[in-house]
Design a protein around this motif. Structure first.
Motif, PDB file in Angstrom:
ATOM      1  N   TYR A  69      47.952  18.271  39.316  1.00 31.75           N
ATOM      2  CA  TYR A  69      47.402  17.389  40.355  1.00 31.75           C
ATOM      3  C   TYR A  69      48.527  16.766  41.171  1.00 31.75           C
ATOM      4  O   TYR A  69      49.619  16.497  40.647  1.00 31.75           O
ATOM      5  CB  TYR A  69      46.553  16.281  39.725  1.00 31.75           C
ATOM      6  CG  TYR A  69      45.245  16.760  39.129  1.00 31.75           C
ATOM      7  CD1 TYR A  69      44.058  16.692  39.847  1.00 31.75           C
ATOM      8  CD2 TYR A  69      45.198  17.295  37.842  1.00 31.75           C
ATOM      9  CE1 TYR A  69      42.862  17.140  39.309  1.00 31.75           C
ATOM     10  CE2 TYR A  69      44.007  17.749  37.288  1.00 31.75           C
ATOM     11  CZ  TYR A  69      42.853  17.668  38.028  1.00 31.75           C
ATOM     12  OH  TYR A  69      41.664  18.109  37.499  1.00 31.75           O
ATOM     13  N   TYR A  79      47.050  17.362  34.024  1.00 30.56           N
ATOM     14  CA  TYR A  79      47.500  16.423  35.060  1.00 30.56           C
ATOM     15  C   TYR A  79      48.704  16.947  35.834  1.00 30.56           C
ATOM     16  O   TYR A  79      48.929  16.548  36.984  1.00 30.56           O
ATOM     17  CB  TYR A  79      47.852  15.062  34.443  1.00 30.56           C
ATOM     18  CG  TYR A  79      46.713  14.076  34.426  1.00 30.56           C
ATOM     19  CD1 TYR A  79      46.239  13.504  35.609  1.00 30.56           C
ATOM     20  CD2 TYR A  79      46.107  13.698  33.234  1.00 30.56           C
ATOM     21  CE1 TYR A  79      45.199  12.601  35.600  1.00 30.56           C
ATOM     22  CE2 TYR A  79      45.055  12.787  33.213  1.00 30.56           C
ATOM     23  CZ  TYR A  79      44.607  12.242  34.401  1.00 30.56           C
ATOM     24  OH  TYR A  79      43.564  11.348  34.398  1.00 30.56           O
ATOM     25  N   LEU A  90      36.161  21.746  40.567  1.00 33.48           N
ATOM     26  CA  LEU A  90      35.119  21.710  39.536  1.00 33.48           C
ATOM     27  C   LEU A  90      34.310  23.002  39.589  1.00 33.48           C
ATOM     28  O   LEU A  90      33.216  23.042  40.145  1.00 33.48           O
ATOM     29  CB  LEU A  90      34.236  20.473  39.743  1.00 33.48           C
ATOM     30  CG  LEU A  90      33.434  19.953  38.549  1.00 33.48           C
ATOM     31  CD1 LEU A  90      34.364  19.587  37.400  1.00 33.48           C
ATOM     32  CD2 LEU A  90      32.620  18.734  38.952  1.00 33.48           C
ATOM     33  N   THR A 122      38.603  19.278  33.622  1.00 30.35           N
ATOM     34  CA  THR A 122      38.455  18.702  34.966  1.00 30.35           C
ATOM     35  C   THR A 122      37.503  17.506  34.936  1.00 30.35           C
ATOM     36  O   THR A 122      37.758  16.478  35.586  1.00 30.35           O
ATOM     37  CB  THR A 122      37.942  19.771  35.952  1.00 30.35           C
ATOM     38  OG1 THR A 122      38.792  20.915  35.887  1.00 30.35           O
ATOM     39  CG2 THR A 122      37.932  19.230  37.376  1.00 30.35           C
ATOM     40  N   VAL A 139      39.317  14.493  33.474  1.00 22.06           N
ATOM     41  CA  VAL A 139      40.211  13.866  34.463  1.00 22.06           C
ATOM     42  C   VAL A 139      39.398  13.059  35.475  1.00 22.06           C
ATOM     43  O   VAL A 139      39.735  11.920  35.813  1.00 22.06           O
ATOM     44  CB  VAL A 139      41.064  14.943  35.170  1.00 22.06           C
ATOM     45  CG1 VAL A 139      41.807  14.343  36.370  1.00 22.06           C
ATOM     46  CG2 VAL A 139      42.050  15.571  34.199  1.00 22.06           C
ATOM     47  N   LEU A 140      38.322  13.650  35.958  1.00 16.11           N
ATOM     48  CA  LEU A 140      37.441  12.981  36.923  1.00 16.11           C
ATOM     49  C   LEU A 140      36.919  11.658  36.367  1.00 16.11           C
ATOM     50  O   LEU A 140      37.003  10.603  37.030  1.00 16.11           O
ATOM     51  CB  LEU A 140      36.281  13.915  37.255  1.00 16.11           C
ATOM     52  CG  LEU A 140      35.179  13.395  38.184  1.00 16.11           C
ATOM     53  CD1 LEU A 140      35.703  13.275  39.601  1.00 16.11           C
ATOM     54  CD2 LEU A 140      33.965  14.325  38.143  1.00 16.11           C
ATOM     55  N   ALA A 180      39.916  16.742  41.776  1.00 16.43           N
ATOM     56  CA  ALA A 180      39.100  17.181  40.640  1.00 16.43           C
ATOM     57  C   ALA A 180      37.753  17.724  41.112  1.00 16.43           C
ATOM     58  O   ALA A 180      37.266  18.743  40.610  1.00 16.43           O
ATOM     59  CB  ALA A 180      38.905  16.028  39.660  1.00 16.43           C
TER      60      ALA A 180
END
Length: 439
Positions: A274, A271, A311, A129, A132-133, A307
């Protein structure tokens, strides 16, 4: 057969040595008759401020029309891939982060995913995570630099100021999390270097609050501006057939109508979980590439918000003590380093921990023999890491499929037959970063 134009060679005690000269320039100008020929050969770059970096373009022109364009790259070659063969797997992250210096998190993630695939390990949910963030924040900051510099090159000087203003805010967030604004070596094989502090979460939410309004301001400034539209609409057109034939990926490919995004087509780092769209435009010109990048910034904001919401607390590095860095790194007054608790432990309490720390840091971990290729969707297109291990503590070979290098092939196709001024717009619309291209 004449050897003119070929590199001269000679034998030495160290082996064969080649002497390379600027023969390409001589071969171009040798056929030009200045009295009767209308052709002009223009050397544009590598010091030209509008070639988007240390890129050299050798342009053959008739009046204002470009009849032939040749690219000369390599002015920013740093030997990164070769140097990595002499460093441990963890140290490799410190090298790759400096390739495409506008997208360091992407370089690190592609490399780390490849090493993790060789190791056969999966990183923790929180580490994924965070990756990705950080990548989506980095995507926005990279697109902001593109928007700022392209705006400046086409005369929209205000855009330069605004783009760097918002990018500065993102770099502040990076500094809060990693200790550095750029070239962080934050994403490492097995996870990330350290956790995201609560202060950074607050600052990211502040960014999510004001950034949509700023993107709308960029559109209000540029989209209807007559000079901007004249310099971008119908300029440097490359259709989807040309993009696929040349291996062009990223926003340039999507602006020609093909919605190919590796986050959707070949997902990684979760991904696929999302919710976001892949923006496309059918025109395939500079204006379409501008619209796609603007839309991508909005989609990245959506991913960042998701994200943050997922978290959850947890470890940020794999549990395997033979891979994970022995200390939880911490930010102190003097920068990033081992936490004081860990230093006290290895120096005063446990000789075994000190030996383990010393061995892992100096020698590194071993990676099973094999080779992998892992592609991810960078801000400029497909960024792939081809990594080979011979079973040792250092990479046998690392080669990056760098989108800037591949996409630059498109400049002759876009520029030849057009005006000199459109070479600037077309080259900038590819968003090349020469640090990544030359490596």
């Amino acid at each position: 057969m004449s050897n003119a134009g070929y590199a001269q060679e000679r034998e030495t005690t160290e082996g064969k040595v080649f002497t390379v000269t600027g023969g390409d320039w001589d071969s171009i100008v040798s056929g030009v008759d200045p009295l009767h020929d209308e052709r002009i050969v223009v050397n544009m770059g590598p010091q030209h401020p509008s070639t988007h970096g240390v890129l050299r373009l050798v342009l053959e022109m008739e009046g204002e029309t470009v009849t032939e364009a040749r690219l000369v790259v390599g002015y920013l070659h740093t030997g990164i891939e070769k140097n990595m063969e002499y460093r441990t797997w963890t140290q490799g992250s410190t090298f790759v982060t400096r390739m495409d210096y506008l997208a360091p998190i992407f370089n690190e993630t592609a490399y780390s995913l490849a090493v993790e695939k060789l190791l056969g390990i999966e990183v923790t949910e929180r580490a994924n995570t965070i990756r990705v963030l950080m990548m989506e924040l980095n995507r926005i900051s990279s697109h902001l630099v593109w928007l700022a510099t392209t705006g400046m090159e086409l005369g929209a000087l205000s855009m330069m100021i605004y783009g760097f203003r918002e990018r500065e805010f993102i770099l502040d967030i990076f500094e809060m999390i990693t200790g550095l604004r750029m070239n962080m070596a934050y994403v490492r094989p097995g996870g990330v270097a350290q956790d995201v502090p609560d202060t950074a979460i607050t600052k990211i939410r502040e960014f999510l609050d004001f950034m949509p309004k700023r993107i709308k301001e960029y559109e209000d400034l540029l989209s209807g501006q007559p000079i901007w539209t004249a310099r971008t609409k119908g300029v440097a057109v490359l259709d989807v057939t040309g993009c696929v034939a040349l291996g062009v990926t990223g926003p340039v490919l999507r602006s020609s109508g093909l919605g190919w995004d590796l986050r959707k087509t070949m997902p990684y780092c979760g991904y696929e979980t999302y919710d976001f769209d892949v923006p496309t435009q059918p025109e395939g010109d500079v204006f379409a590439r501008y619209l796609v990048r603007i839309a991508e910034m909005r989609e990245s904001l959506k991913i960042i918000e998701q994200a943050l919401d997922r978290l959850k607390p947890g470890p940020i590095m794999v549990e395997d003590r033979k891979i994970a860095w022995p200390a939880q790194l911490a930010l102190g007054n003097d920068g990033l380093g081992n936490s004081l608790e860990h230093v006290a432990h290895i120096m005063g309490q446990s000789m075994e921990s000190l030996i383990h720390h010393f061995k892992l840091v100096t020698e590194g971990f071993r990676v099973p023999a094999g080779q992998v290729y892992v592609p991810i969707e960078g801000p400029r297109g497909e960024l792939g890491a081809h990594v080979i291990s011979d079973g040792g503590t250092r990479p046998f070979r690392v080669h990056m499929r760098e989108p800037s290098f591949v996409n630059l092939q498109a400049i002759p196709a876009m520029a030849e037959g057009g005006l000199l001024a459109d070479v600037i717009a077309g080259g900038a619309s590819l968003d090349p970063v020469m640090g990544g291209c030359d490596r």
